[in-house]
Design a protein around this motif. Sequence first.
Motif, PDB file in Angstrom:
ATOM      1  N   TYR A 293      13.260  -1.125   3.846  1.00  0.00           N
ATOM      2  CA  TYR A 293      13.138  -2.580   3.930  1.00  0.00           C
ATOM      3  C   TYR A 293      12.510  -3.103   2.634  1.00  0.00           C
ATOM      4  CZ  TYR A 293      13.789  -2.136   9.007  1.00  0.00           C
ATOM      5  OH  TYR A 293      14.280  -1.864  10.255  1.00  0.00           O
ATOM      6  N   LEU A 294      13.117  -4.104   2.057  1.00  0.00           N
ATOM      7  CA  LEU A 294      12.576  -4.725   0.864  1.00  0.00           C
ATOM      8  C   LEU A 294      11.371  -5.597   1.204  1.00  0.00           C
ATOM      9  CD1 LEU A 294      12.948  -5.384  -2.215  1.00  0.00           C
ATOM     10  CD2 LEU A 294      14.299  -7.356  -1.461  1.00  0.00           C
ATOM     11  N   ILE A 295      10.303  -5.469   0.404  1.00  0.00           N
ATOM     12  CA  ILE A 295       9.157  -6.373   0.506  1.00  0.00           C
ATOM     13  C   ILE A 295       9.253  -7.451  -0.566  1.00  0.00           C
ATOM     14  CG2 ILE A 295       6.636  -6.573   0.410  1.00  0.00           C
ATOM     15  CD1 ILE A 295       6.465  -3.659   1.328  1.00  0.00           C
ATOM     16  N   ASP A 296       9.478  -7.028  -1.826  1.00  0.00           N
ATOM     17  CA  ASP A 296       9.480  -7.989  -2.917  1.00  0.00           C
ATOM     18  C   ASP A 296      10.190  -7.360  -4.122  1.00  0.00           C
ATOM     19  OD1 ASP A 296       8.963 -10.134  -4.586  1.00  0.00           O
ATOM     20  OD2 ASP A 296       6.777 -10.040  -4.410  1.00  0.00           O
ATOM     21  N   ASP A 297      11.098  -8.108  -4.743  1.00  0.00           N
ATOM     22  CA  ASP A 297      11.748  -7.633  -5.964  1.00  0.00           C
ATOM     23  C   ASP A 297      11.634  -8.649  -7.090  1.00  0.00           C
ATOM     24  OD1 ASP A 297      13.461  -9.600  -5.090  1.00  0.00           O
ATOM     25  OD2 ASP A 297      15.262  -8.343  -5.065  1.00  0.00           O
ATOM     26  N   LYS A 298      10.602  -9.483  -7.024  1.00  0.00           N
ATOM     27  CA  LYS A 298      10.442 -10.556  -8.009  1.00  0.00           C
ATOM     28  C   LYS A 298       9.463 -10.205  -9.131  1.00  0.00           C
ATOM     29  CE  LYS A 298      13.217 -13.425  -5.894  1.00  0.00           C
ATOM     30  NZ  LYS A 298      13.659 -12.526  -4.804  1.00  0.00           N
ATOM     31  N   PHE A 299       8.925  -9.005  -9.142  1.00  0.00           N
ATOM     32  CA  PHE A 299       8.031  -8.573 -10.210  1.00  0.00           C
ATOM     33  C   PHE A 299       8.253  -7.083 -10.441  1.00  0.00           C
ATOM     34  CE2 PHE A 299       5.813  -7.198  -6.549  1.00  0.00           C
ATOM     35  CZ  PHE A 299       4.922  -6.211  -6.929  1.00  0.00           C
ATOM     36  N   SER A 300       7.824  -6.591 -11.586  1.00  0.00           N
ATOM     37  CA  SER A 300       8.105  -5.196 -11.934  1.00  0.00           C
ATOM     38  C   SER A 300       6.821  -4.401 -12.144  1.00  0.00           C
ATOM     39  CB  SER A 300       8.964  -5.136 -13.211  1.00  0.00           C
ATOM     40  OG  SER A 300       8.198  -5.465 -14.350  1.00  0.00           O
ATOM     41  N   GLN A 301       6.987  -3.080 -12.179  1.00  0.00           N
ATOM     42  CA  GLN A 301       5.942  -2.133 -12.570  1.00  0.00           C
ATOM     43  C   GLN A 301       4.727  -2.150 -11.641  1.00  0.00           C
ATOM     44  OE1 GLN A 301       5.868  -2.178 -17.250  1.00  0.00           O
ATOM     45  NE2 GLN A 301       6.647  -4.153 -16.533  1.00  0.00           N
ATOM     46  N   ALA A 302       5.000  -2.175 -10.340  1.00  0.00           N
ATOM     47  CA  ALA A 302       3.918  -2.067  -9.345  1.00  0.00           C
ATOM     48  C   ALA A 302       3.524  -0.596  -9.238  1.00  0.00           C
ATOM     49  CB  ALA A 302       4.367  -2.615  -8.000  1.00  0.00           C
ATOM     50  N   HIS A 303       2.811  -0.129 -10.230  1.00  0.00           N
ATOM     51  CA  HIS A 303       2.549   1.296 -10.373  1.00  0.00           C
ATOM     52  C   HIS A 303       1.495   1.804  -9.394  1.00  0.00           C
ATOM     53  CE1 HIS A 303       1.976   5.141 -12.456  1.00  0.00           C
ATOM     54  NE2 HIS A 303       3.051   4.858 -13.160  1.00  0.00           N
ATOM     55  N   SER A 304       0.644   0.922  -8.900  1.00  0.00           N
ATOM     56  CA  SER A 304      -0.419   1.322  -7.985  1.00  0.00           C
ATOM     57  C   SER A 304      -0.469   0.364  -6.801  1.00  0.00           C
ATOM     58  CB  SER A 304      -1.781   1.334  -8.706  1.00  0.00           C
ATOM     59  OG  SER A 304      -2.800   1.817  -7.854  1.00  0.00           O
ATOM     60  N   LEU A 305      -0.890   0.884  -5.657  1.00  0.00           N
ATOM     61  CA  LEU A 305      -1.017   0.092  -4.434  1.00  0.00           C
ATOM     62  C   LEU A 305      -2.390   0.347  -3.812  1.00  0.00           C
ATOM     63  CD1 LEU A 305       2.381   1.048  -2.689  1.00  0.00           C
ATOM     64  CD2 LEU A 305       2.010  -0.792  -4.339  1.00  0.00           C
ATOM     65  N   ALA A 306      -2.878  -0.634  -3.057  1.00  0.00           N
ATOM     66  CA  ALA A 306      -4.100  -0.458  -2.264  1.00  0.00           C
ATOM     67  C   ALA A 306      -3.887  -1.098  -0.895  1.00  0.00           C
ATOM     68  CB  ALA A 306      -5.310  -1.081  -2.971  1.00  0.00           C
ATOM     69  N   TRP A 307      -4.645  -0.635   0.079  1.00  0.00           N
ATOM     70  CA  TRP A 307      -4.500  -1.088   1.469  1.00  0.00           C
ATOM     71  C   TRP A 307      -5.907  -1.382   1.993  1.00  0.00           C
ATOM     72  CZ3 TRP A 307      -0.767  -2.891   4.336  1.00  0.00           C
ATOM     73  CH2 TRP A 307      -0.758  -2.799   5.730  1.00  0.00           C
ATOM     74  N   GLU A 308      -6.336  -2.650   1.852  1.00  0.00           N
ATOM     75  CA  GLU A 308      -7.697  -3.053   2.189  1.00  0.00           C
ATOM     76  C   GLU A 308      -7.685  -4.466   2.761  1.00  0.00           C
ATOM     77  OE1 GLU A 308     -10.537  -1.386   1.926  1.00  0.00           O
ATOM     78  OE2 GLU A 308     -10.042   0.325   0.619  1.00  0.00           O
ATOM     79  N   ASP A 309      -8.716  -4.780   3.560  1.00  0.00           N
ATOM     80  CA  ASP A 309      -8.852  -6.127   4.132  1.00  0.00           C
ATOM     81  C   ASP A 309      -9.609  -7.012   3.157  1.00  0.00           C
ATOM     82  OD1 ASP A 309      -9.105  -8.359   5.689  1.00  0.00           O
ATOM     83  OD2 ASP A 309     -10.406  -7.445   7.196  1.00  0.00           O
ATOM     84  N   VAL A 310      -8.893  -7.901   2.464  1.00  0.00           N
ATOM     85  CA  VAL A 310      -9.546  -8.801   1.512  1.00  0.00           C
ATOM     86  C   VAL A 310      -9.737 -10.207   2.064  1.00  0.00           C
ATOM     87  CG1 VAL A 310      -8.826  -7.559  -0.554  1.00  0.00           C
ATOM     88  CG2 VAL A 310      -7.347  -9.367   0.376  1.00  0.00           C
ATOM     89  N   ASP A 311      -9.037 -10.570   3.145  1.00  0.00           N
ATOM     90  CA  ASP A 311      -9.184 -11.919   3.683  1.00  0.00           C
ATOM     91  C   ASP A 311     -10.010 -11.976   4.962  1.00  0.00           C
ATOM     92  OD1 ASP A 311      -7.435 -10.854   5.542  1.00  0.00           O
ATOM     93  OD2 ASP A 311      -5.788 -12.238   5.103  1.00  0.00           O
TER      94      ASP A 311
END
Length: 403
Positions: A293-311
């Motif tokens: 499933y696609l999340i987003d293809d409007k930006f490039s080079q998402a080399h790192s991800l994090a999974w945290e509650d920021v809001d």
Amino acid sequence: MKSLLPLALSLSIALAAGAVVAQQGGKKAAAAKLKWRVQQLHKDNNEGIAVGDIDKDGKPDVVAGEYWYQAPDFKQQKVRRLEAFGKDYLQNNSDHLHDVDGDGYLDVVSQAYTQPGIFWYRNPGPGKYDAPTGWEAHLLADTGGKNNEATFMRDLDGDGTPEMIVNSWKADNPTEAWRFTKGADGKPAMERFVIGQGRNGHGMGFGDINGDGLEDIVFMQGWFERPKAGPFSGEWAFHDDFTFPHASCPMLVVDLDGDGRNDIIRANGHNYGLWWERQLEPQSDGTTTWRTYLIDDKFSQAHSLAWEDVDNDGQPELITGKRYYAHSGSDPGAEDPITVQYYDWNKETLSWTKQIINQGERGKGPGIGLQIRVADLDGNGWKEVVVPGKSGTHIIWNEGMPQ
């Protein structure tokens, strides 16, 4: 068996399922947005970062490449010198904090892109942080590897001491865990354990893939199944169930749809594309099956991800952005605006809502580098996003919801 659907087909499936990100739309996006403030700590090409209480004053500090930044004012102080190479790189693919010598103070552990040594830099302790040459450097291990994409610290056996797992961009390199030990001279050292011989590749993540309660490793070519006898009882079984070109470091292993099977969130670190892989019922022989499933293809080079509650809604968000000049400007989208953003996940509608944290210009403003650290630095109950990169080292201060 590879069961991933072609990208064009996966996009149509995602649209039908409502899984494509809502760009500032939907129920959550209509609510008040977080307020963010950017502070640049330094401008260099370092791409590793870590957060921890270095001076034991109860406040989280930041270490990034050649320097550490002492809270609460984040005063810059020397840790080491990094060598430059290529067009615009410094020899540092990840920073980690760990008390290597057991003296109660966090030390820096890191490895370089094209150099085989894993080093630790001894924390000298309060009153000794002003040495112009920085901290003492000590070799932990010579890995023999010179194609190091990133490293991860993970406590594979649950003994309280993490291991370092080396991710290589070379697909035929071994996947190895390096375990802290002591050498014949009693000094800190590391010993090698081979997870998988002749299999590695760009991107890595950790989580239970087959539902046996044990943490597995996903990487570019598929996944390694942790042995039931223990993580160091022998090589891990390899499963050729998918291929993720230039996958992010890390990929995230999360049960998004609540069906009891862990899914995978991943990006292409050197092109456009951010996706989640929904794990379906396994085949009769145990082979895992997946739908893209696609999340987003409007930006490039998402080399790192994090999974945290920021809001502070009680649920983690997906945090990522653009790594500036990941391949020295040769990747698609290299000249696009630099962004850092998060995505709210709605399990009921299987959809994501995108929220921009910061958008900068070419070479200005925070990118995500090779690591994203999320921590409440000022103790106000809202977590900050701390990132390195070729546009500089930045703290993006989370000032919460407007009153």
